[in-house]
Enzyme design. Structure first.
Site, PDB file in Angstrom:
ATOM      1  N   HIS A 119       0.830  -1.208   0.000  1.00  0.00           N
ATOM      2  CA  HIS A 119       0.000   0.000   0.000  1.00  0.00           C
ATOM      3  C   HIS A 119       0.864   1.258   0.000  1.00  0.00           C
ATOM      4  O   HIS A 119       0.692   2.143  -0.851  1.00  0.00           O
ATOM      5  CB  HIS A 119      -0.912  -0.018   1.235  1.00  0.00           C
ATOM      6  CG  HIS A 119      -1.765   1.203   1.387  1.00  0.00           C
ATOM      7  ND1 HIS A 119      -3.113   1.203   1.108  1.00  0.00           N
ATOM      8  CD2 HIS A 119      -1.475   2.464   1.805  1.00  0.00           C
ATOM      9  CE1 HIS A 119      -3.612   2.406   1.329  1.00  0.00           C
ATOM     10  NE2 HIS A 119      -2.631   3.193   1.766  1.00  0.00           N
ATOM     11  N   GLU A 120       1.782   1.343   0.943  1.00  0.00           N
ATOM     12  CA  GLU A 120       2.631   2.534   1.020  1.00  0.00           C
ATOM     13  C   GLU A 120       3.549   2.642  -0.190  1.00  0.00           C
ATOM     14  O   GLU A 120       3.859   3.745  -0.648  1.00  0.00           O
ATOM     15  CB  GLU A 120       3.441   2.527   2.318  1.00  0.00           C
ATOM     16  CG  GLU A 120       2.607   2.525   3.597  1.00  0.00           C
ATOM     17  CD  GLU A 120       1.579   3.645   3.647  1.00  0.00           C
ATOM     18  OE1 GLU A 120       1.796   4.698   2.999  1.00  0.00           O
ATOM     19  OE2 GLU A 120       0.554   3.473   4.335  1.00  0.00           O
ATOM     20  N   HIS A 165       1.804   4.511  -2.882  1.00  0.00           N
ATOM     21  CA  HIS A 165       1.951   5.961  -2.713  1.00  0.00           C
ATOM     22  C   HIS A 165       3.317   6.416  -3.230  1.00  0.00           C
ATOM     23  O   HIS A 165       3.432   7.471  -3.876  1.00  0.00           O
ATOM     24  CB  HIS A 165       1.829   6.338  -1.236  1.00  0.00           C
ATOM     25  CG  HIS A 165       0.433   6.417  -0.721  1.00  0.00           C
ATOM     26  ND1 HIS A 165      -0.544   7.174  -1.322  1.00  0.00           N
ATOM     27  CD2 HIS A 165      -0.155   5.840   0.368  1.00  0.00           C
ATOM     28  CE1 HIS A 165      -1.668   7.070  -0.638  1.00  0.00           C
ATOM     29  NE2 HIS A 165      -1.460   6.257   0.390  1.00  0.00           N
TER      30      HIS A 165
END
Length: 726
Positions: free
Chosen positions: A515-516, A519
């Site tokens: 997820h990160e 980003h």
């Protein structure tokens, strides 16, 4: 039911689009005009590495030379230099133009950005009392500087002149967009207020900034100061061996050899609550976690959040909005509080119904084992894990050996390489802010530099704030036609290694890493010509991160990185199938926990004035939606860092908003029969990852997908019946 959610999203996306967003913005690169050369620092302090040219690789902050005492003087010099740059724009005798005003503003404050980037990373991930003290002194200075610029009538007059002439000026569409965003930012910042109102706005902004800082300091204290000390071997029954080893290591560092210490950090509390048959200890940990900032002591956050809410409500009215939520949502895809509530409420019903069914099953299991007659918040995860093992034969702890941290990271790198041709090379020669941090040079397929990625994965009790996040030490920008590559950091709170053993992640932690990393890709692949257009609407920014989670658990990807750390054996196919079948098991709990917090956020920020009693207000908010008593909102008010200290106020709903987007977007790859279809990946990169805020979010999504989003893929993911067309 969720088909109606999709319809709601489509309505929200298309309302109020400006005229410029109806047609595609030119894809041609834009070369900004030559920018002003910043003056030399006005009072450069000899020997301060923050104020000297950075000759480090990639011009990263020279952390091997920076000391805490360097920050405050550097901030003061950088702020003063920024003032001189603004004064040069204000006092330019030439008529205002795009180049001498808009672009000049765009490239001002470079030194201040460098100092803030170097300091901000430490303050959130590796703070100390000394750094916190500096932050308390710097915060009001920065707040005053921002207001000094945004509320300057002479500067706004120059901006408005350019804004009023934008349709007749020879500006490119992207330049028009920048003018509109700058103008709107100044208006939303109070530029149209009268002098008395501006003075009040300055006071509100300054006080809010300090209160947010206080909130974060209080939360850091309450999270880091609690410890559950276990001194009996029998109280460790049922706990995974790595958790016990980590607790022994924590105890040793705390001067308690031969004992075990468990903390409120995620790698400690959740495996304990999930595994320990000692109900009284589960209760102690859970209550300590859910009462952070709520102890009626000097670290209590109730008065802090009440005051922040009151100031936000007052500021919204001052700026012409009904509530703070109306002010925030104007810039988001949702547009209005009504649209947000409608979405949350429609998902809430099915989630609560599913939780009720699961509660019955948990009570039955507890009864069979001679357990409690009621399920409390400290019981849910414990019995849910037992039920999952019984129904799906999946032991979360048994999965960890297949998810060695370094392997999971390489799995994320593999996906980025397959999708976008990126390569990641570790650079041990790059200065890092903490020994836990690793630096990776990121290159495009043709060898050009995409950026630098820092990874900071281990938890650090008392110095790193909770959760996981991605941020930038330097944002991507174009200067005189040259791309300045970004410096991006992924921060998590994963378990620390104990002894000579590796760090083994849970499957949820592996998804968090992906997820990160999503980003990070969004930042690394950004190609906006102006830094001021790099931002993304809050309810669109989670799309790049949430879509990456899909690849994390795909069998085709798991076989690449999910290998047993001892034997090297690829995770068995039957175990992958069990994981997929069990993936929906916790969905009802996760949705209720998350949605309750989202509704609480909206309730706080749709008030015209702050409630006098925050505890009573929260209780009323949860009673209104009949929140199951067994499930505490993911964040209670007193430790809801997202909304009081991290920019998500009236925006925590964004994760569910983006669930529809990410499921639908990932389905585009599925439809091609290839998880790494190059045409689809290129379209996602060009229309989503590279664009930032340079175009309307819905326009970008439609260009990628060929249509508005629908919820069919999300229905499948959540286990609901697939939507059918009317």
């Amino acid at each position: 039911m969720l088909k109606r959610v999709a319809l709601l999203l489509v309505v929200a996306f298309v309302l109020g689009l400006p005229a410029w967003a109806q047609a595609p913005v030119t894809q041609a690169p834009v070369t900004p005009a030559k920018v002003l050369t910043p003056a030399k620092p006005v009072a450069a302090i000899a020997g301060n590495p923050l104020l000297e040219p950075w000759t480090t690789p990639f011009q990263v902050p020279p952390y091997d030379k920076i000391k805490p005492e360097h920050y405050l003087p550097a901030f003061k010099v950088a702020i003063e230099q920024n003032r001189k740059e603004i004064d040069a724009i204000l006092n330019n005798p030439q008529p205002p133009t795009f180049a001498n005003t808009i672009e000049a503003l765009e490239y001002s404050g470079e030194l201040l950005s460098k100092v803030q980037g170097a300091f901000g990373g430490l303050q959130s991930a590796d703070t100390t009392p000394e750094l916190q003290s500096i932050n308390r002194e710097v915060t009001p200075l920065l707040s005053a500087m921002r207001d000094e610029v945004r509320l300057n009538e002479k500067l706004f007059k120059r901006i408005k002149t350019i804004y009023d002439a934008r349709s007749t000026s020879k500006l490119t569409p992207i330049q028009v967009k920048l003018v509109e965003e700058v103008y709107k930012g100044y208006v939303r910042g109070g530029a149209n207020l009268d002098p008395r109102q501006k003075e009040r706005l300055r006071a509100i902004n300054s006080e809010t900034a300090m209160l947010s800082l206080k909130f974060g300091d209080n939360l850091l204290h309450d999270t880091g100061s609690f410890r559950l000390v276990v001194n009996k071997q029998e109280d460790l029954a049922g706990l995974p061996a790595p958790l016990v080893a980590a607790a022994a290591d924590t105890a040793k560092k705390a001067g308690l050899p031969g004992q075990w210490v468990f903390t409120l950090d995620a790698p400690s509390i959740w495996p304990f609550v999930q595994s320990s048959p000692r109900r009284e200890l589960r209760e102690q940990l859970t209550k300590a976690y859910t009462t952070r900032g709520d102890h009626n002591d000097q670290w209590d956050n109730k008065a802090v959040i009440t005051k922040i809410a009151a100031l936000r409500a007052e500021r919204a009215v001052l700026l012409g909005y009904k509530t703070h939520a109306d002010y925030v949502l104007e810039e988001n895809m949702a547009k209005t509080p009504a649209q947000v509530y409608a979405l949350l409420n429609q998902v809430w019903g099915p989630a609560v119904a599913a939780v009720a069914e699961q509660k019955t099953a948990l009570l039955e299991l507890a009864r069979k084992e001679g357990g409690p007659s009621t399920i409390e918040p400290w019981d849910w995860r414990y019995y849910a894990e037992k039920l999952k093992k019984a129904q799906y034969d999946v032991d979360q702890e048994a999965l960890r050996p297949y998810f060695k941290l370094e392997n999971v990271r390489e799995g994320a790198f593999y996906v980025a390489n397959k999708l976008y041709g990126l390569t990641f090379t570790e650079r041990p020669d790059v200065p890092v802010p903490n020994p836990d941090v690793k630096a990776f040079e990121v290159k495009e397929a043709d060898g050009t530099l995409a950026g630098l990625l820092y990874t900071d994965y281990p938890s650090r009790t008392g110095s790193k704030r909770v959760g996981a996040w991605s941020s930038s030490y330097r944002s991507q920008q174009m200067v005189n036609g040259k791309r300045i590559a970004p410096i991006v950091v992924n921060v998590c709170n994963f378990p620390r290694a104990t002894g000579d053993g590796p760090v083994l992640l849970s499957i949820e932690e592996a998804s968090t890493l992906f997820h990160e990393f999503g980003h990070a890709l969004n930042s690394l692949l950004s190609r906006v010509p102006y830094r001021g257009l790099g931002g993304t609407p809050r309810d669109f920014v989670e799309l790049p991160s949430q879509i990456m989670e899909n690849w994390a658990t795909e069998p085709e990807v798991l076989k690449v990185y999910a290998k047993h750390y001892k034997t090297g054996q690829v995770i068995p196919v039957d175990l992958v199938q069990k994981i997929q079948k069990a993936s929906r098991f916790d969905e009802a709990f996760n949705q209720v926990e998350y949605l309750a917090a989202s509704i609480l956020d909206m309730d706080w920020h749709t008030q015209s004035s702050a409630p006098a009693d925050p505890t009573a207000f929260e209780n009323q908010s949860m009673a209104k939606i009949h929140n199951p008593r067994e499930i505490v909102p993911r964040y209670r008010s007193t430790y809801f860092n997202h909304i009081w200290n991290s920019g998500y106020s009236a925006g925590y709903y964004s994760y569910v908003w983006c669930q529809v987007l990410d499921a639908d977007a990932f389905q585009a790859f599925k439809e091609k029969g290839n998880l790494f279809d190059q045409a689809t990946a290129l379209s996602f990169r060009r229309n989503v990852l590279e664009k930032g805020g340079s175009e309307d979010a819905m326009t970008l999504y439609k260009r990628f997908r060929g249509r508005e989003p629908n919820a069919d893929a999300l229905l499948i993911r959540l286990g609901f019946k697939k939507a059918t067309s009317n």
